[in-house]
Write an enzyme that holds these catalytic residues in place. Structure first.
Site, PDB file in Angstrom:
ATOM      1  N   ASP A 108       0.886  -1.157   0.000  1.00 16.28           N
ATOM      2  CA  ASP A 108       0.000   0.000   0.000  1.00 16.28           C
ATOM      3  C   ASP A 108       0.931   1.216   0.000  1.00 16.28           C
ATOM      4  O   ASP A 108       2.137   1.098   0.269  1.00 16.28           O
ATOM      5  CB  ASP A 108      -0.947  -0.017   1.203  1.00 16.28           C
ATOM      6  CG  ASP A 108      -2.157   0.890   0.964  1.00 16.28           C
ATOM      7  OD1 ASP A 108      -2.097   1.762   0.077  1.00 16.28           O
ATOM      8  OD2 ASP A 108      -3.167   0.728   1.675  1.00 16.28           O
TER       9      ASP A 108
HETATM   10  C1  BGC Z   1      -5.144   3.188   0.137  1.00 15.54           C
HETATM   11  C2  BGC Z   1      -5.230   2.210  -1.019  1.00 15.54           C
HETATM   12  C3  BGC Z   1      -5.089   2.923  -2.326  1.00 15.54           C
HETATM   13  C4  BGC Z   1      -3.770   3.692  -2.327  1.00 15.54           C
HETATM   14  C5  BGC Z   1      -3.512   4.470  -3.605  1.00 15.54           C
HETATM   15  C6  BGC Z   1      -3.908   4.060   0.034  1.00 15.54           C
HETATM   16  O1  BGC Z   1      -3.955   5.082   0.972  1.00 15.54           O
HETATM   17  O2  BGC Z   1      -5.152   2.498   1.355  1.00 15.54           O
HETATM   18  O3  BGC Z   1      -6.455   1.503  -0.976  1.00 15.54           O
HETATM   19  O4  BGC Z   1      -5.146   2.028  -3.390  1.00 15.54           O
HETATM   20  O5  BGC Z   1      -3.778   4.617  -1.250  1.00 15.54           O
HETATM   21  O6  BGC Z   1      -4.394   5.525  -3.720  1.00 15.54           O
END
Ligand code: BGC
Length: 728
Positions: free
Chosen positions: A278
């Site tokens: 993530d």
């Molecule tokens: C979220 C993800 C997301 C990523 C990119 C993160 O903060 O937890 O679900 O895909 O950001 O935007």
């Protein structure tokens, strides 16, 4: 010579324009007598052969460049070998607007609109995996049209507490339902030369302190509740990418968690795609390198300092980390690139905002709305019978598709509930609107709404939650399960002013005891996407017969919920750790085993018609995979065509280890004309009877008598019979 020069110039031009693939350009060039087309560019070769060939051509630095970001949502191209930049994008509900490249701000483009689908929990409420496939397919087509390679969804974290800010994105509280629904979506999306990325692996069940909170869950809860949807994504969905979660599990961050990534996901489940972090979920070069991460994405902009950039390169050069580990990561990245045909001629080019995509968005909304109450058959409404309809509530005009954070969409358009109702009723009905409440509302909003309710023949109240921080939004949890902005009092006043009040709630579950008894009709609409207003009107006015069922229990009050029962250490956590003290008993498993009556049970949803279940037979299955088939009949005993979801639960009579009262193991949605009867078959494998035995470190289906329960919700069992599971 001139001919060769023209050919080469053409090749470069066409490649830039994206008109031809590198492979095709190469074969044009090879006419000139240049090197024979390398194996990795030959689409007829098996993926593994292509991966090995390309791997052998990469320098150490090029390998490193493939395993970390070079902007917010991209990884670097390797032009010398024809490898394009990879573009990633959120997310589960459509293709998010372009961000960055080096900030979280919008890229400011005008060509990044997309079809906004209803949120994940609405898709789950359809209980229709085929529709899930079509939603995934539509998003995949839009992702290709927007030149993306990997889409960051679906999200399949289990709804453990109603308070989790991201419950709306996920697929509810049941591991089996989540697994079936995400698999359909993934297959659809990946059919379009796009890789899905199932997230967030694993146990990311609250937003509170999400970057750091350490989750302690026992092995059975892990195996039986929190992992199955991911396993289904890998085994049934064939997903190519998995995103590690922000939180820790048993003291190790999930993006560098040896047990979760290496042992379970890669070794046990046989996942051979890539695990990405993530954004900023990686914390240490060595841990990430050794414990199963394959691609580091982030939020910082000094990409060379990423754990998987210069620091990894240095440790490799010093011989402190093995080259074989790097090669495995690169292989996994290349596999996904070849699976999505990034260098092949004829890669799918997709389409945006087609009539078919709009239709899928509307159908998911129509089939996912859940009719929770309909006293005296107030619904469906007959527009011809009313002179004045009062639409009340801020959600009737609020645009919701852009909200929620990473899952928000810059929609081509959004039909709000008021517009949907106006479109549907036409000119002969006078529709009046009153906002009723507002975040920072003035005092007379409620009074004006009550006056509007009095003056109308019927009231359609559209309220609930929204995507503001602290409600259904990433990065924080809800504080309680209450309706905000004084809506409890407002609904009470409105229903006194006009007893013909239909309450429509957007968002996830809330407490309703203040007004539920007085309100004749209640419809749960989640966040229904850009066609939501049309879908809502079609349900309210009977063009569509509702068939959604709750993918999560609606408890009466927060204190009834499992996570709230065990104090702060079980939610939101104390001293940086949250302990899942309820173990296996998540969702209906808790309420049914502990005999706590919910407001609306898991799997519940009404229709404008009625269904009769009969004649359950358990037929020994002849195939090698299944061991028994539950066969029964469902008849539409009402006046309208409708769809019913038949749910099959299993109860073990004498379990050796504690088991929940019942567990969903199959379901089927059938469409029936009035008076029509259909035979439904739900085949069950031996695994349908199994539980995870931690001492044996395996799933066990022990010989015993099991009850097979078939019904219309987890608490409305219509048929049951005993099944004797014999020794294997
Ligand atoms: C979220 C993800 C997301 C990523 C990119 C993160 O903060 O937890 O679900 O895909 O950001 O935007």
């Amino acid at each position: 010579m001139l001919f060769v020069f023209i050919l080469m110039a053409m090749r470069v031009h066409l490649l830039r324009a994206g008109v031809i693939s590198f492979a095709l350009a190469w074969s044009t060039a090879s006419i000139t007598g240049a090197e024979k087309q390398p194996i990795y560019l030959d689409a007829s070769q098996p993926i593994e052969t292509r991966v090995n060939d390309l791997l052998s051509r990469l320098t150490l630095e090029e390998k490193i460049s493939l395993i970390h970001a070079d902007s917010k949502f991209t990884t670097a191209a390797i032009p010398r070998l024809g490898l394009p930049r990879r573009w990633l994008d959120d997310g589960p509900h459509g293709v998010r607007e372009d961000i960055g490249p080096d900030t979280w701000a919008s890229a400011g483009r005008t060509d990044d609109f997309a079809t906004a689908m209803p949120v994940g929990i609405c898709l789950a409420a359809t209980w229709d995996p085929e529709l899930g496939y079509r939603e995934g397919e539509a998003i995949g087509q839009e992702a290709r049209a927007r030149h993306k390679d990997i889409m960051l969804g679906p999200g399949v974290n289990i709804l453990r507490t109603p308070l989790c800010g991201r419950n709306f994105e996920y697929l509810g509280e049941d591991p089996f339902l989540s697994g079936v629904m995400c698999s359909g979506y993934i297959r659809g999306e990946q059919s379009q030369d796009i890789s899905s990325c199932v997230k967030h692996f694993a146990l990311n069940n609250e937003e509170h302190d999400r970057m750091n909170i350490n989750v302690e869950a026992d092995e059975r809860a892990l195996r039986e509740i929190f992992l199955p949807a991911f396993k289904a994504a890998v085994k049934q969905g064939g997903v190519w990418c998995v995103m590690g979660a922000y939180n820790q599990f048993r003291g190790q961050h999930c993006c560098e968690n040896d047990y979760l990534l290496n042992q379970i996901l890669k070794d046990e489940c046989g996942f051979n795609g890539l695990v990405m972090s993530d954004w900023a979920g990686a914390h240490d070069t060595r841990e990430c390198a050794l414990n199963g991460l394959d691609l580091e994405m982030g939020t910082e902009t000094n990409y060379n300092d990423f754990y998987f950039a210069q620091p990894y390169l240095e440790l490799l050069k010093k011989g402190e980390l093995p080259m074989a580990g790097l090669d495995d990561k690169v292989r996994r990245n290349l596999r996904v690139m070849f699976a999505t045909h990034v260098v092949d001629a004829g890669r799918k080019t997709g389409s945006l905002n087609t009539a078919a995509h709009q239709a899928v968005s509307r159908q998911v909304a129509e089939k996912g709305m859940v009719l929770l109450k309909n006293e005296g058959n107030l619904l469906p409404l007959d527009a011809a019978k009313f002179k004045t309809i009062a639409v009340i509530g801020e959600n009737a005009t609020r645009l919701n598709t852009h909200g929620g954070d990473s899952s928000g969409i810059k929609a081509f358009y959004e039909i709000n509930p008021l517009n949907g109702i106006l479109n549907r009723v036409g000119k002969n009905v006078n529709v009046i609107y009153s906002e009723g409440y507002r975040k920072d509302g003035s005092a007379d909003l409620a009074e004006r709404a009550v006056a509007a309710a009095k003056s109308a023949d019927v009231v359609i109240y559209v309220g609930g939650l929204n995507h503001d921080k602290g409600f259904d939004c990433e990065g924080a949890d809800r504080k309680d399960m209450k309706l905000p902005y004084g809506q409890d009092e407002l609904i009470q006043k409105i229903v006194v002013a006009n007893p013909k009040t239909i309450v429509v709630l957007e968002g996830t579950m809330v407490e309703m005891d203040a007004w539920l008894d007085q309100v004749p009709a209640l419809l749960q609409a989640w966040y229904p996407g850009m066609e939501g207003g049309n879908a809502l009107a079609r349900v309210l006015f009977g063009d569509v017969n509702p068939s959604g069922k709750l993918p999560a229990t609606f408890p009466k009050k927060l204190s009834d919920t499992p996570a709230a029962t065990f104090g702060a250490s079980a939610y939101p956590g104390t001293k940086g750790t949250v302990t899942y003290a309820e173990g296996l008993l998540v969702g209906y498993r808790w309420y049914d085993t502990k005999n706590i009556e919910p407001q609306f049970p898991f799997g519940f949803g009404l229709s404008y018609t009625t269904f009769k279940y009969s004649n359950l037979k358990l037929i020994p299955a002849e195939g090698t995979n299944e061991i028994v088939t539950a066969q029964f009949e469902i008849e539409n005993t009402g006046q309208r065509a409708g769809a019913e979801v038949a749910e099959l639960y299993v109860h073990e009579n004498h379990p050796q280890l504690m088991r929940p009262e019942k567990e969903l193991r199959g379901f089927k949605k059938v469409i029936l004309q009035p008076g029509e009867k259909q035979t439904v078959s739900i085949p069950l494998k031996r695994s349908a009877f199994a539980y995870y035995n931690p001492a044996q470190k395996s799933w066990v289906a022990q010989p015993d008598v099991f009850e097979i329960l078939v019904g219309s919700s987890s608490r409305d069992i219509r048929l049951h019979d005993d099944f004797n599971l014999a020794r294997k």
